[in-house]
Design an enzyme around this catalytic site. Sequence first.
Site, PDB file in Angstrom:
ATOM      1  N   TYR A   1     -43.603 -12.826  47.047  1.00  0.00           N
ATOM      2  CA  TYR A   1     -44.576 -12.073  47.838  1.00  0.00           C
ATOM      3  C   TYR A   1     -45.974 -12.547  47.468  1.00  0.00           C
ATOM      4  O   TYR A   1     -46.498 -12.211  46.418  1.00  0.00           O
ATOM      5  CB  TYR A   1     -44.445 -10.572  47.576  1.00  0.00           C
ATOM      6  CG  TYR A   1     -43.107  -9.966  47.958  1.00  0.00           C
ATOM      7  CD1 TYR A   1     -42.216 -10.636  48.787  1.00  0.00           C
ATOM      8  CD2 TYR A   1     -42.751  -8.700  47.490  1.00  0.00           C
ATOM      9  CE1 TYR A   1     -40.995 -10.076  49.129  1.00  0.00           C
ATOM     10  CE2 TYR A   1     -41.530  -8.133  47.835  1.00  0.00           C
ATOM     11  CZ  TYR A   1     -40.654  -8.822  48.653  1.00  0.00           C
ATOM     12  OH  TYR A   1     -39.447  -8.251  48.982  1.00  0.00           O
TER      13      TYR A   1
ATOM     14  N   ARG B   1     -37.495  -4.480  60.825  1.00  0.00           N
ATOM     15  CA  ARG B   1     -38.716  -5.280  60.684  1.00  0.00           C
ATOM     16  C   ARG B   1     -39.805  -4.659  61.556  1.00  0.00           C
ATOM     17  O   ARG B   1     -40.140  -3.519  61.410  1.00  0.00           O
ATOM     18  CB  ARG B   1     -38.425  -6.755  61.011  1.00  0.00           C
ATOM     19  CG  ARG B   1     -37.455  -7.387  60.007  1.00  0.00           C
ATOM     20  CD  ARG B   1     -37.234  -8.845  60.282  1.00  0.00           C
ATOM     21  NE  ARG B   1     -36.211  -9.379  59.389  1.00  0.00           N
ATOM     22  CZ  ARG B   1     -36.476  -9.978  58.235  1.00  0.00           C
ATOM     23  NH1 ARG B   1     -37.727 -10.119  57.832  1.00  0.00           N
ATOM     24  NH2 ARG B   1     -35.504 -10.447  57.487  1.00  0.00           N
TER      25      ARG B   1
ATOM     26  N   LEU C   1     -36.603  -0.194  59.409  1.00  0.00           N
ATOM     27  CA  LEU C   1     -37.065   0.020  60.774  1.00  0.00           C
ATOM     28  C   LEU C   1     -36.871  -1.225  61.633  1.00  0.00           C
ATOM     29  O   LEU C   1     -37.465  -1.361  62.687  1.00  0.00           O
ATOM     30  CB  LEU C   1     -38.557   0.413  60.779  1.00  0.00           C
ATOM     31  CG  LEU C   1     -38.854   1.821  60.265  1.00  0.00           C
ATOM     32  CD1 LEU C   1     -40.356   2.078  60.321  1.00  0.00           C
ATOM     33  CD2 LEU C   1     -38.131   2.868  61.089  1.00  0.00           C
TER      34      LEU C   1
END
Length: 215
Positions: free
Chosen positions: A55, A209, A207
């Site tokens: 990330y 993406r 959700l």
Amino acid sequence: MQSFTQNVHRIETSPDRCGGKAGGGARPPAEEESIRLIHRAFELGCTFYDTAEAYGPYVNEEIIGKAVAAFRRDIVLATKFSPFLLSGQDWPEGKLSRAGVRRALEESLRRLGTDYVDLYYQHRVPESCPVEEVAAWMGELIDEGLIRGWGLSQPTEAQVRRAHAVTPLTAIQSEYSMMERMVEKDVIPAYQTLLCILSSILIAFCLGRKAFSAG
């Protein structure tokens, strides 16, 4: 509190988790805002914080580390190593080796400002991955106190069973939503038969993406 129960250890968390703010293709807020949001999540009872070296890359671990420093011992901190070399990782040993996994963990610990992580995942599991060897290396890290438990992200049923036979898995992180329900076919049943509780399957992108979420 949710409990992740294993033969090796027990990890308890809140039902909610606070995830990456610099991953998944989304534009992250400023560092100060990210830290404020993490502090607010803790005030509201969130005790599970999930990140990964990929990330950013690396940026999210640094932000999470700064944000949770004051209450590190009161939370469950999870991070993940990529099986592939990331930017700046010109490592002759590669990532899927004993030395590579240990080096990735040591760098994550440095960025997070901690001497252990509660949950350490392999971030994606290629078909060619020697999962039994990875499981053995993770067991060594558990024995050394550098990690409390380990997991796999997006594994197949066969990979779950093979890895668990060597070092019991603490958690699986898989995409599971209205648009992606493949884990219902075999991964969830495998976890049930391995006597692991379903709350150990951490839901990513619940959700679908961006399909049903704002932004």
